[in-house]
Write a protein that holds these residues in place. Sequence first.
Motif, PDB file in Angstrom:
ATOM      1  N   PRO A 102     -23.303   9.007  12.835  1.00 59.55           N
ATOM      2  CA  PRO A 102     -22.122   8.381  11.754  1.00 59.55           C
ATOM      3  C   PRO A 102     -22.265   6.792  12.021  1.00 59.55           C
ATOM      4  O   PRO A 102     -21.532   6.231  11.045  1.00 59.55           O
ATOM      5  N   ARG A 103     -22.827   6.180  12.865  1.00 56.36           N
ATOM      6  CA  ARG A 103     -22.685   4.971  13.288  1.00 56.36           C
ATOM      7  C   ARG A 103     -23.696   3.866  12.372  1.00 56.36           C
ATOM      8  O   ARG A 103     -24.763   4.357  12.256  1.00 56.36           O
ATOM      9  N   GLU A 104     -23.179   2.656  11.680  1.00 59.66           N
ATOM     10  CA  GLU A 104     -23.983   1.854  11.051  1.00 59.66           C
ATOM     11  C   GLU A 104     -24.816   0.765  12.035  1.00 59.66           C
ATOM     12  O   GLU A 104     -25.867   0.399  11.828  1.00 59.66           O
TER      13      GLU A 104
ATOM     14  N   ALA B 246     -29.383  15.172  20.179  1.00 55.78           N
ATOM     15  CA  ALA B 246     -29.506  14.043  20.922  1.00 55.78           C
ATOM     16  C   ALA B 246     -28.119  13.207  20.572  1.00 55.78           C
ATOM     17  O   ALA B 246     -28.275  11.882  20.310  1.00 55.78           O
ATOM     18  N   THR B 247     -27.154  14.047  21.077  1.00 54.75           N
ATOM     19  CA  THR B 247     -25.764  13.226  21.031  1.00 54.75           C
ATOM     20  C   THR B 247     -25.231  12.619  22.029  1.00 54.75           C
ATOM     21  O   THR B 247     -23.915  12.104  21.663  1.00 54.75           O
TER      22      THR B 247
ATOM     23  N   GLY C 118     -28.995   7.789  18.322  1.00 54.69           N
ATOM     24  CA  GLY C 118     -29.101   6.642  19.523  1.00 54.69           C
ATOM     25  C   GLY C 118     -30.574   6.575  19.946  1.00 54.69           C
ATOM     26  O   GLY C 118     -31.408   6.721  18.893  1.00 54.69           O
ATOM     27  N   ALA C 119     -30.568   6.153  21.042  1.00 57.96           N
ATOM     28  CA  ALA C 119     -31.772   5.859  21.759  1.00 57.96           C
ATOM     29  C   ALA C 119     -33.032   7.265  21.361  1.00 57.96           C
ATOM     30  O   ALA C 119     -34.053   6.849  20.851  1.00 57.96           O
ATOM     31  N   ALA C 120     -32.490   8.361  21.784  1.00 62.86           N
ATOM     32  CA  ALA C 120     -33.276   9.507  21.696  1.00 62.86           C
ATOM     33  C   ALA C 120     -33.481   9.970  20.108  1.00 62.86           C
ATOM     34  O   ALA C 120     -34.643  10.100  19.571  1.00 62.86           O
ATOM     35  N   GLY C 121     -32.208   9.988  19.564  1.00 66.88           N
ATOM     36  CA  GLY C 121     -32.456  10.638  18.053  1.00 66.88           C
ATOM     37  C   GLY C 121     -33.595   9.637  17.083  1.00 66.88           C
ATOM     38  O   GLY C 121     -34.122  10.290  16.497  1.00 66.88           O
TER      39      GLY C 121
ATOM     40  N   GLU D 295     -22.356  10.784   9.064  1.00 68.01           N
ATOM     41  CA  GLU D 295     -21.276  11.713   9.431  1.00 68.01           C
ATOM     42  C   GLU D 295     -21.320  12.323  10.776  1.00 68.01           C
ATOM     43  O   GLU D 295     -22.374  12.294  11.507  1.00 68.01           O
ATOM     44  N   HIS D 296     -20.108  12.759  11.414  1.00 70.09           N
ATOM     45  CA  HIS D 296     -20.106  13.418  12.668  1.00 70.09           C
ATOM     46  C   HIS D 296     -20.628  14.973  12.664  1.00 70.09           C
ATOM     47  O   HIS D 296     -19.966  15.361  11.502  1.00 70.09           O
TER      48      HIS D 296
END
Lengths: 113, 460
Positions: B71-73, B139-140, B47-50, B111-112
């Motif tokens: 996991p998200r595209e 960073a989840t 996300g923003a952080a990762g 992947e998760h």
Amino acid sequence: MTIGGILTILMYTLAPFIWLLMIGLTIIIGLLLLAYLRGYQITHHHSHLASLLAVLIGLTAFLWVPWLTHSTLGYVATVVDWIALIGAAIATFVIAFITLHPLSYLIRLQNEK
Amino acid sequence: MQKPPLLTRRELLKVGSSLGVGSLLPFSSLSANTLQTQAHIVILGGGAAGMAMANRLTKRLKGGTITLVEPRETHHYQPGWTMVASGVWNAAKTMRPNAQFMPRGVNWVREHAADIDADNKRITLANGETLEYDFLIVATGIQLNYHLIEGMTPELVGQHGIGSVYASIEGASRTNQAIQTWLSSGQGKGIFTAAPTPVKCAGAPLKMTFTTLSRLEASGQRDAFTVDYMAPGAGLFSQPWVDEFVKQRFDDQSVNRRHYYRLSAIDPHAKQAEFAFVGPESEFTSHHELREAEFRRDNRPTVIADYDFIHVVPPMSAHDFVKQSALIAQDGPFRGEWLDVDIHTLQHNRYPEVFGIGDVIGAPINKTAASVKAQAPVVEENLLAVMQGNALPARHMGYTSCPMITGIGKAMLVEFGYADNFAFMPSFPFIDPTEESWAVWVMKDRMLQPAYYAVLEGQA
Ligand SMILES: Cc1cc2nc3c(=O)[nH]c(=O)nc-3n(C[C@H](O)[C@H](O)[C@H](O)COP(=O)(O)OP(=O)(O)OC[C@H]3O[C@@H](n4cnc5c(N)ncnc54)[C@H](O)[C@@H]3O)c2cc1C
């Protein structure tokens, strides 16, 4: 925030509109070039109509700039707000003027022929 | 507080044999240099952080492996969800492909993550595969615990008068429709709730109330609608000046404030909400001490309220797999719920090779993308220092920011940090954080999204 940081964010903000800015700039420069090639000089040519129209267009910024940003003139409240909005109005006036002024010269030239 | 142990000689040798000039230089000059390494760095969450960390580390490290587990595209610009739920933006404006931000050379695992074995430095993925790491960045982000409100699921958002800006981008769109349906009915009662836990963008529940008030006022029938705000604690916002301001503004705009109530159950078909009265003695609900077990207490007095529209803010925590790992806080206000990091260095309090960034960390404030912007350079510098066996040079001062939308078209640039009871930390000396302003709204509407993307790409 550093000046560098502000410039980076400004660049990211403008990036999606670069094509639009380029088209606008090309039109204005093209018009100016065409007029200059036909003897136009900004200080020598006088057109009250072009100046008046540019001022009026500049003033319309007070309405459409807040609208374009999903807001209203009523929310322009702080000193920074007013500086920003007046700045936008002046920029609109300048763009309108450097478009309409050479255009009025070209039209006058055309009519004189 | 227990200090994290230093890294072993073997771990340091992985980077130590090939240090760049950077290792010899102080913090300010180090940032210009790269570090030669063979280490494997795993980042959980893109996300923003990762994503910001992946971009920053790619520029700073030579030779190592960076794996990003995401996991998200699609990348979601979540700060835009408030604008979507308020009917100002289209949903599409908030979405971009993650591939657009993914730096070259990063190993993207779609992947998760399912388990963190911190003692053996191993991640297990949802598909059963494992990843070994030398250094880990967690960073989840946040888990939305709608299940702690009886009868509530995220799928209900948009139906039966239920809205929730947090649910997802689809949820934000459906929240807008639910508000529109309520407005079109010409009357009725709206209830806005807040959560008894830390939440991402703590201003969002307030912003949703303010933008809805704008829409009610614009309808010309404000008096036909009742608006209640149900707060679990005495405060509405952590920054004291803003807290007072919002309370006063709610009073001025005829919002009925009720304190010490948390949403405990919802009956969508009857359009009724149950609120548990947690009581003034429960200052523990002042955002950090309410744990899942306490939601189960059943002997609290409750009230049932009818609604025509309700804005649900779910309790939030770190994701379950983080909570079940050794990385979760073991004591103190964040125990069992949030990642155990030093709030200044962002290094894990017990595992020195682990850093946390973004919403997942246990910190008194900071669950904003604006905080990520301030945290990312700190994690970058401190991780590089740990990799070289140096002392941690960088400190995060708790900077967070919330453009507090006080109506559609105006906002206040609220920026503050840990110090002096969350004192203001303005970025621009010419913008007064206590003034409502059109220019600040324009920043929110036009400039914060590009600024966010600059952060993702490690440019700001
Ligand atoms: C409605 C709303 C309004 C907001 N408004 C603002 C605002 O005005 N200003 C501001 O600064 N911030 C705002 N925020 C907050 C901001 O969006 C977050 O603070 C920011 O996104 C935090 O970044 P993060 O990387 O920690 O979490 P996220 O950006 O949420 O990213 C977490 C990532 O982890 C991934 N993930 C989750 N589980 C796993 C797993 N098991 N394995 C691997 N990956 C996983 C997710 O897919 C996700 O991509 C707002 C948020 C919301 C929801």
